[in-house]
Design an enzyme around this catalytic site. Structure first.
Site, short mmCIF file in Angstrom:
data_model
loop_
_atom_site.label_atom_id
_atom_site.label_comp_id
_atom_site.label_asym_id
_atom_site.label_seq_id
_atom_site.Cartn_x
_atom_site.Cartn_y
_atom_site.Cartn_z
N TYR A 33 0.84 -1.20 0.00
CA TYR A 33 0.00 0.00 0.00
C TYR A 33 0.86 1.24 0.00
O TYR A 33 2.07 1.19 0.23
CB TYR A 33 -0.95 0.00 1.21
N LYS A 151 6.57 -2.04 1.78
CA LYS A 151 5.41 -1.43 2.46
C LYS A 151 4.19 -2.35 2.30
O LYS A 151 3.28 -2.09 1.53
CB LYS A 151 5.13 -0.03 1.90
N GLU A 183 12.06 2.15 14.16
CA GLU A 183 11.18 3.24 13.70
C GLU A 183 9.94 3.30 14.57
O GLU A 183 9.75 2.47 15.47
CB GLU A 183 10.80 3.02 12.24
N LEU A 207 11.21 1.08 7.00
CA LEU A 207 10.60 1.53 5.76
C LEU A 207 11.41 2.71 5.21
O LEU A 207 11.82 3.59 5.95
CB LEU A 207 9.16 1.97 6.00
#
Length: 287
Positions: A33, A151, A183, A207
């Site tokens: 996505y 992702k 993260e 990411l």
């Protein structure tokens, strides 16, 4: 008036939108996505999101259901149809609906990738109260799968992390692996010490944030020092500032980590300046 969404070539009222119960995104989280922000009715860094989408698709051997130009047209169409001034466009590509539930990927010649998009209107997105007050985070163990650079729609643990933070009366969580911050649950993490911006280097552990790339570029152009390396939670607690970046949060200060104030416990000048630069530059290049 119903929100209009896009499902595999059709623009539909959201209550009429449907995907197959055999869709592999639903059964296996076999999909990827992207989320593109909208400011003033224009798309922020669409090209960056399109390129990352192509990379994610390639890493999973997933076929792109439409061209980049067609994808841009769909984004613009949805923004216009739903009268979105500030907000976001969500897109999801899955491997599609196979005739049977099977762990093995279906033959790509027999199954077509599925594409859905929808908008979320968020008036005043750039004027979030959190940008002025800062957010408070907790640290949690990072137990996600190893390919966080893709992702994917595998977002259960980040959702659990958000709920852990909420239960603790905080805003978000930073994930830690082997003693180092990876993260946030839906954002990249940064600290500032003695004027140096520190954020984890790219790899499979995090990411590759589109906003991250832009912010680091702007920081270097503004003659700010940047170090891309891992850092610990203790290092973060001892920092002068901390902040996060994402497509919807832009640059948002972090003022507390695990109950310890960061710096003065208020948003710092580096984060505030980077947010100003990012919003100014992004609005200027939006399409």
């Amino acid at each position: 008036m119903s929100r209009i969404v896009y499902v595999n070539g059709d623009y539909l009222p959201e209550e009429d939108a449907k995907v197959s119960v055999f869709d592999r995104g639903f059964l296996f989280a076999d999909g990827v996505y992207e989320v593109t922000s909208v400011l003033g009715g224009k798309l922020i860094d669409f090209d960056g999101h399109a390129k990352r989408l192509a990379r994610s698709l390639g890493e999973l051997d997933l076929a792109a259901p439409v061209t980049t130009d067609e994808l841009l047209a769909i984004h613009r169409n949805l923004v216009e149809r739903n009268d979105v001034t500030d907000g976001m466009v969500y897109l999801q590509v899955t491997r599609g609906a196979a005739p049977d539930r099977d762990f093995a990927f279906p033959d790509p010649d027999e199954v077509r990738s599925s594409l859905i998009l929808f908008t979320q209107s968020k008036p005043g997105l750039a004027d979030s109260p959190a940008a002025k007050t800062g957010i408070r985070v907790i640290s949690i163990e990072d137990i996600r799968w190893g390919r966080r650079d893709i992702k994917t729609v595998q977002l259960l643990y980040p959702s659990m992390g958000k709920m852990m933070a909420k239960k603790a009366g905080k805003d978000d969580a930073w994930m830690v692996e082997d003693g180092m911050v990876t993260e946030g649950t839906s954002n990249n993490a940064y600290i500032v010490k003695d004027g140096v911006i520190v954020t984890r280097n790219l790899g499979t552990e995090i990411l590759h944030g589109i906003t991250r790339a832009a912010v680091l570029r702007f920081a270097r152009e503004a003659q700010m020092r940047v170090e891309e390396r891992p850092f610990t939670i203790e290092e973060a607690k001892d920092a002068d500032e901390a902040f996060i970046t994402s497509a919807s949060a832009f640059v948002t200060p972090v003022v507390e980590i695990d109950g310890t104030p960061v710096g003065s416990g208020t948003p710092g000048p580096v984060a505030e300046r980077l947010r100003e630069i990012y919003l100014e530059e992004s609005r200027a290049t939006a399409i």
